[in-house]
Design an enzyme around this catalytic site. Structure first.
Site, PDB file in Angstrom:
ATOM      1  N   ASP A 174      29.405  44.222  77.083  1.00 34.44           N
ATOM      2  CA  ASP A 174      30.540  44.687  76.288  1.00 34.44           C
ATOM      3  C   ASP A 174      31.464  43.499  76.042  1.00 34.44           C
ATOM      4  O   ASP A 174      31.512  42.563  76.841  1.00 34.44           O
ATOM      5  CB  ASP A 174      31.298  45.793  77.020  1.00 34.44           C
ATOM      6  CG  ASP A 174      30.523  47.108  77.057  1.00 34.44           C
ATOM      7  OD1 ASP A 174      29.761  47.373  76.118  1.00 34.44           O
ATOM      8  OD2 ASP A 174      30.706  47.870  78.017  1.00 34.44           O
ATOM      9  N   ASP A 201      28.180  50.525  70.656  1.00 33.47           N
ATOM     10  CA  ASP A 201      29.064  51.659  70.929  1.00 33.47           C
ATOM     11  C   ASP A 201      29.752  52.138  69.651  1.00 33.47           C
ATOM     12  O   ASP A 201      29.910  53.344  69.431  1.00 33.47           O
ATOM     13  CB  ASP A 201      30.132  51.283  71.960  1.00 33.47           C
ATOM     14  CG  ASP A 201      29.552  50.891  73.304  1.00 33.47           C
ATOM     15  OD1 ASP A 201      28.464  51.369  73.659  1.00 33.47           O
ATOM     16  OD2 ASP A 201      30.207  50.103  74.007  1.00 33.47           O
TER      17      ASP A 201
END
Length: 161
Positions: free
Chosen positions: A115, A131
């Site tokens: 991330d 995402d």
């Protein structure tokens, strides 16, 4: 056949973009940990997430891999077998599938998901391109369901409220 090839090409591009950005984050962002993108709004922050959204089920890689794989198989079935000539549903499923596959690749190969997008103006989880694809796809799916229900109600003469 053209429908399948077009969907596979779109999936390939979206998954490729996701994996390319993650590779960049590992190579360039990991050494510095964080860098501003838009000061006081968004920063790029390297984070390895071994859970799912908001780090839920952290450390449960086997469960996450199995559950994600089953879900993605169902989404792929609907994309390739059930939603021809239904552009909004097709777009939503393409986004969900590509984002899910992008994060599944990380989970299988690395045991965690890379991330890198951190919102500074609110307390929110660090997230990534995959995402975003899943969330936008889910929103489009909800929109499609709402539009379909409204359209179905008009055709049957039923009040949809």
């Amino acid at each position: 056949m053209a429908y399948i090839i077009a969907n596979l090409a779109i999936l390939g591009v979206l998954i490729g973009v996701d994996q390319w950005i993650k590779a960049w984050a590992v190579a360039s962002l990991a050494p510095v940990h964080a860098m501003p993108l838009i000061p006081h709004v968004v920063e790029l922050r390297f984070y390895l997430n071994d859970g799912m959204a908001f780090s839920m089920l952290s450390g449960k890689q086997g469960l996450l891999i199995v559950a994600t794989s089953i879900t993605l198989l169902v989404v792929a079935y609907y994309l390739f077998a059930r939603c021809r000539n239904h552009m909004l549903l097709q777009a939503s499923l393409l986004l969900i599938l590509s984002g899910g596959i992008g994060n599944l690749i990380d989970r299988v190969l690395n045991g965690c998901v890379v991330d890198y997008i951190n919102l500074l103006f609110m307390n929110f989880a660090v997230f990534n391109f995959a995402d975003i694809c899943v969330c936008v796809g889910a929103a489009l799916l909800i929109l499609d369901v709402l539009l379909h229900d409204t359209e179905h109600g008009k055709k049957t003469g039923k009040d949809t409220e």
